[in-house]
Design a protein around this motif. Structure first.
Motif, mmCIF file in Angstrom:
data_model
loop_
_atom_site.group_PDB
_atom_site.id
_atom_site.type_symbol
_atom_site.label_atom_id
_atom_site.label_comp_id
_atom_site.label_asym_id
_atom_site.label_seq_id
_atom_site.Cartn_x
_atom_site.Cartn_y
_atom_site.Cartn_z
ATOM 1 N N PHE A 121 50.107 -28.373 7.358
ATOM 2 C CA PHE A 121 49.312 -27.703 6.335
ATOM 3 C C PHE A 121 48.580 -28.700 5.441
ATOM 4 C CE2 PHE A 121 52.030 -23.979 7.335
ATOM 5 C CZ PHE A 121 50.998 -23.122 7.678
ATOM 6 N N GLN A 122 49.177 -29.884 5.217
ATOM 7 C CA GLN A 122 48.474 -30.921 4.469
ATOM 8 C C GLN A 122 47.224 -31.372 5.220
ATOM 9 O OE1 GLN A 122 51.442 -33.973 3.993
ATOM 10 N NE2 GLN A 122 52.114 -33.210 1.999
ATOM 11 N N SER A 125 44.449 -28.919 5.028
ATOM 12 C CA SER A 125 43.784 -29.006 3.726
ATOM 13 C C SER A 125 42.859 -30.221 3.666
ATOM 14 C CB SER A 125 44.837 -29.079 2.634
ATOM 15 O OG SER A 125 44.244 -29.168 1.384
ATOM 16 N N GLY A 128 39.796 -29.676 5.757
ATOM 17 C CA GLY A 128 38.968 -28.553 5.349
ATOM 18 C C GLY A 128 39.060 -27.349 6.269
ATOM 19 N N TYR A 129 40.097 -27.283 7.083
ATOM 20 C CA TYR A 129 40.283 -26.123 7.948
ATOM 21 C C TYR A 129 40.892 -24.977 7.137
ATOM 22 C CZ TYR A 129 39.631 -29.289 11.927
ATOM 23 O OH TYR A 129 39.121 -30.184 12.824
ATOM 24 N N ARG A 131 43.392 -22.170 5.942
ATOM 25 C CA ARG A 131 44.850 -22.054 5.977
ATOM 26 C C ARG A 131 45.233 -20.593 5.905
ATOM 27 N NH1 ARG A 131 47.748 -25.933 1.846
ATOM 28 N NH2 ARG A 131 49.393 -24.643 2.645
ATOM 29 N N ASN A 137 51.954 -17.816 5.067
ATOM 30 C CA ASN A 137 52.151 -19.243 4.936
ATOM 31 C C ASN A 137 53.595 -19.576 4.605
ATOM 32 O OD1 ASN A 137 51.440 -21.897 4.883
ATOM 33 N ND2 ASN A 137 50.736 -21.858 2.784
#
Length: 194
Positions: A121-122, A125, A128-129, A131, A137
């Motif tokens: 998830f980092q 981010s 720029g994809y 989430r 989540n």
């Protein structure tokens, strides 16, 4: 002879140069970081996350299937050593060994899956994809296996906190008793000398 420039003129010359240098340096590092993050995402964390994701959100897990999944993740991590932190690779190796020997591996599987999911998830981010949002989540928080593991860790922590909290009043009582005893002894000694 050189004429002296006022400080404002020097600042007008130097400050834009410093700003241009810092901006160029940032952009250069940022593009390298993006490239490294993209490589880490494509070669390591996306494949590992795709393998572990079904086990993150499920309570019923087949140990044999999970072992196969962990071995695949271990292979990916070892194949991409330069992209995966050493601690994660060591924990994966330890997890495979524990699972093969039927030892307790609940904490390790939680640590490994949490590490992979967090970094995945980092990277999303950073790159720029999009989430997942909301409950999806954090769906794993409702997993019974994860909840019981967290409760066990919380129980250990609460046990330590309660132990400390029990000793504080005991310490206060003992120190108050010793203080009062000391005052009475001093009063007694002072009474004998008069």
């Amino acid at each position: 002879m050189l004429e002296q420039l006022p400080l404002t003129e020097i600042a007008k010359i130097v400050i834009p140069g410093i700003i241009a240098f810092m901006t160029g340096r940032y952009l250069s590092r940022h593009s390298r970081n993006i490239n490294a993050a993209q490589e880490q995402f494509d070669k390591a964390y996306l494949p590992m996350y795709k393998i572990i994701e079904p086990y993150l959100y499920s309570d019923n897990e087949d140990e044999r299937e999970l072992l196969i999944a962990v071995k695949l993740i271990n292979q990916i991590a070892n194949k991409n050593k330069h992209l995966v932190p050493e601690i994660l690779r060591l924990e994966l190796n330890s997890l495979v060994n524990r699972m093969e020997s039927k030892d307790n591996y609940a904490f390790l599987i939680d640590f490994v899956s949490w590490s992979i999911e967090k970094r995945y998830f980092q990277l999303l981010s950073i790159l720029g994809y999009p989430r997942r949002i909301g409950i999806f989540n954090h769906m794993h928080a409702f997993s019974i296996r994860r909840l019981t593991a967290r409760l066990r860790r919380l129980d250990l922590l609460l046990g330590k906190v309660i132990l400390v909290l029990l000793f504080i009043p005991i310490f206060i009582l003992i120190s108050t008793f010793l203080y009062n005893l000391f005052i009475r002894v001093l009063t007694f000694i002072a009474g004998l000398s008069t």
